[in-house]
Each structure stands twice: as structure tokens, then as C-alpha cells.
Design a protein around this motif. Structure first.
Motif, mmCIF file in Angstrom:
data_model
loop_
_atom_site.group_PDB
_atom_site.id
_atom_site.type_symbol
_atom_site.label_atom_id
_atom_site.label_comp_id
_atom_site.label_asym_id
_atom_site.label_seq_id
_atom_site.Cartn_x
_atom_site.Cartn_y
_atom_site.Cartn_z
ATOM 1 N N MET A 1 0.827 -1.219 0.000
ATOM 2 C CA MET A 1 0.000 0.000 0.000
ATOM 3 C C MET A 1 0.858 1.265 0.000
ATOM 4 O O MET A 1 0.437 2.316 -0.475
ATOM 5 N N GLY A 2 2.065 1.156 0.535
ATOM 6 C CA GLY A 2 2.961 2.303 0.540
ATOM 7 C C GLY A 2 3.408 2.713 -0.854
ATOM 8 O O GLY A 2 3.890 3.836 -1.051
ATOM 9 N N ARG A 3 3.227 1.840 -1.829
ATOM 10 C CA ARG A 3 3.592 2.156 -3.218
ATOM 11 C C ARG A 3 2.460 2.851 -3.971
ATOM 12 O O ARG A 3 2.626 3.224 -5.138
ATOM 13 N N LYS A 4 1.317 3.038 -3.327
ATOM 14 C CA LYS A 4 0.151 3.612 -3.996
ATOM 15 C C LYS A 4 0.445 4.933 -4.710
ATOM 16 O O LYS A 4 -0.058 5.156 -5.819
ATOM 17 N N PRO A 5 1.250 5.850 -4.142
ATOM 18 C CA PRO A 5 1.515 7.114 -4.849
ATOM 19 C C PRO A 5 2.239 6.938 -6.177
ATOM 20 O O PRO A 5 2.288 7.867 -6.985
ATOM 21 N N TYR A 6 2.812 5.751 -6.417
ATOM 22 C CA TYR A 6 3.589 5.516 -7.633
ATOM 23 C C TYR A 6 2.870 4.598 -8.628
ATOM 24 O O TYR A 6 3.310 4.449 -9.766
ATOM 25 N N ILE A 7 1.780 3.953 -8.197
ATOM 26 C CA ILE A 7 1.116 2.945 -9.022
ATOM 27 C C ILE A 7 -0.038 3.582 -9.794
ATOM 28 O O ILE A 7 -0.953 4.157 -9.196
ATOM 29 N N SER A 8 0.000 3.482 -11.118
ATOM 30 C CA SER A 8 -1.072 4.055 -11.934
ATOM 31 C C SER A 8 -2.202 3.051 -12.188
ATOM 32 O O SER A 8 -3.371 3.418 -12.187
ATOM 33 N N TRP A 9 -1.864 1.796 -12.405
ATOM 34 C CA TRP A 9 -2.894 0.795 -12.671
ATOM 35 C C TRP A 9 -2.669 -0.470 -11.847
ATOM 36 O O TRP A 9 -3.517 -0.905 -11.090
ATOM 37 N N LYS A 10 -1.488 -1.035 -11.955
ATOM 38 C CA LYS A 10 -1.175 -2.212 -11.157
ATOM 39 C C LYS A 10 0.301 -2.160 -10.785
ATOM 40 O O LYS A 10 1.105 -1.480 -11.431
ATOM 41 N N PRO A 11 0.690 -2.880 -9.725
ATOM 42 C CA PRO A 11 2.094 -2.841 -9.287
ATOM 43 C C PRO A 11 3.030 -3.341 -10.383
ATOM 44 O O PRO A 11 2.726 -4.295 -11.101
ATOM 45 N N THR A 12 4.156 -2.674 -10.498
ATOM 46 C CA THR A 12 5.186 -3.100 -11.441
ATOM 47 C C THR A 12 6.151 -4.055 -10.745
ATOM 48 O O THR A 12 6.098 -4.253 -9.522
ATOM 49 N N GLU A 13 7.055 -4.613 -11.502
ATOM 50 C CA GLU A 13 8.085 -5.467 -10.923
ATOM 51 C C GLU A 13 8.923 -4.686 -9.912
ATOM 52 O O GLU A 13 9.336 -5.218 -8.876
#
Length: 254
Positions: free
Chosen positions: A99-111
Motif C-alpha cells: 500500500m505504501g507504493r500507492k503514490p507511484y502505481i497508476s494501474w497495477k504494481p510493477t516489478e
């Protein structure tokens, strides 16, 4: 990185909580906020993070007014670890940190997002419980997960409100060593902390609050018996140990 706070004030129901707070934080520094219960430590962190809106004063990050940051900009620059988090919803340790990656995720998590989360789980020794529901963890384990979520934001500044309050001695040191390691890699941290000896071990700067005001600020030299006795009403001994300051409580002042 440079964080500056000028003339910060906050009140609640006509009661002054923070009064004319001024401080500076540079890259690679850990700033400890100390003071008795009710002195304004948690409120100060919430004002910096935008959870609370100050009555007056300015907070600048790299010369930009934090009040003008978008929510995404705030999340990418400021990581916040609350003292307690009471929200309860089913999620694994891995997904909570993700969830901490939410500010960077546009659609789905990347590698890259998944790799960052995996590295944080390794760093916090959470491998064996990474797929466990966070609601089934101990208080100390949950606190480490919340810290991991903040680290996943890759912020410039970490705000930690009593991050070791539910941890045993070993895990206190593990968590603070992670903070120290992250700061060594280029971020900065502000820690509200009760344990004065831990503050004396891990912090580069200290701000001592008393009834919402800065009583004293500086390096470890402000951890003196006179200052501590004045603010905490407790007699103490302060000892030097390998360049660190150890604060030994003696007895309350009548």
C-alpha cells in the motif's frame, strides 16, 4: 533535502497545543522530539504530515510550502508511522506494505514495486509472516509492518511517532537500526520518542518540548540533568557510554 518549520502554532478547542515551534532538519539527520505526555510531540508530527492544519506558521520542504503539496506529492515525500493504527481490514503483511507504493502505481504494481516491498520485508525480518493477516499479528509485529509501509513510499522524510512503544528490547534496536541505515542512505527522520537513552543513542539533534513550547534544542548536549528534571519533574543521572548519553531515572521530584 531540507525541512524548515517557522512559527508553527496549533490549538484545539481554544487550548494552545503548539506554540511558536521553529526547527530545521537536513539530509542525513535524525531529529528526536522528546517531552512528557501532552507536550505536543504527536501533534507536531501530524501538523508536518498534513493530518492537522496549523493555525499559523509555515512548513517548507526543499523551499516549497508543504501546504501546497498534492496528496500524492505529500505521500512521495513524507512517510508517517503513527503510534497506533486501529483500522482493521483483512490484508497480508505483503499487501499492507505494498500500500505504501500507492503514490507511484497508476494501474497495477510493477516489478519494481514488488521488488521494493520484498526488500523491505527482508530488512524488517518479516519474511516468515509475509503472507499472514496483519490482524493476527502482535502489536510489535504490526508496528514493524506499518513502518515497512512508510518505507515503501521512499520518502525524503520519515515521521515516526513512538515507533518502539510496543516492541521488546531486541526489536526496538532492530527498528531503530533500520531507521539509522535508511538515513545513512540519504533520507532524514523525525522521531517522537519517550526513551531518552534511545534518543541519546540514535538522534543527531534533539528538540525538548514542554507544554507545547520548545524548552531547549540542539545536539545531545541538551540531555542534561537540569533540563530533564525541569521538564519531566524527575531526578536523573546522565552518563557517557562510548559517546552516547544514558539517562538513568532516580526518583520523582515532589
Amino acid at each position: 533535502m531540507r525541512l524548515e518549520i517557522e512559527g508553527l502554532e496549533f490549538s484545539y478547542q481554544q487550548e494552545d497545543i503548539l506554540k511558536n515551534i521553529e526547527l530545521e532538519l537536513d539530509e542525513g539527520e535524525i531529529l528526536g522530539i522528546i517531552g512528557p505526555n501532552g507536550s505536543g510531540k504527536s501533534t507536531l508530527l501530524k501538523c508536518i504530515n498534513g493530518i492537522l492544519k496549523p493555525d499559523r506558521g509555515d512548513i517548507w520542504l526543499n523551499g516549497k510550502d508543504l501546504a501546497k503539496f498534492s496528496s500524492n506529492e505529500m505521500a512521495q515525500n513524507i512517510g508517517y508511522v503513527p503510534q497506533k493504527e486501529n483500522r482493521k481490514f483483512p490484508a497480508t503483511v505483503f499487501d499492507t506494505i505494498l500500500m505504501g507504493r500507492k503514490p507511484y502505481i497508476s494501474w497495477k504494481p510493477t516489478e519494481k514495486d514488488l521488488t521494493i516491498v520484498s526488500e523491505i520485508i527482508d530488512m524488517l525480518y518479516l519474511d516468515s509472516i509475509s503472507m499472514r493477516d496483519v490482524n493476527r499479528l502482535s502489536g510489535g509485529q504490526r508496528q514493524k509492518v506499518i513502518m515497512g509501509r512508510a518505507l515503501a513510499q521512499q520518502p525524503e522524510v520519515m515521521l515516526l511517532d513512538e515507533p518502539t512503544s510496543d516492541l521488546d528490547l531486541k526489536h526496538q534496536l532492530e527498528v531503530l537500526n533500520v531507521v539509522k541505515d535508511q538515513v545513512a542512505q540519504g533520507i532524514s527522520a523525525i522521531i517522537a520518542i519517550h526513551d531518552l537513552s534511545l534518543a541519546g543513542r540514535y538522534c543527531d539533534k534533539i528538540v525538548m518540548l514542554d507544554q507545547g513550547r520548545i524548552f531547549d534544542a540542539g545536539g545531545l548536549e541538551i540531555l542534561t540533568p537540569k533540563n530533564i528534571e525541569s521538564v519531566y519533574d524527575v531526578k536523573v543521572s546522565v552518563k557517557e557510554h562510548y559517546g552516547r548519553r544514558l539517562v538513568v531515572p532516580e526518583e520523582p521530584i515532589a
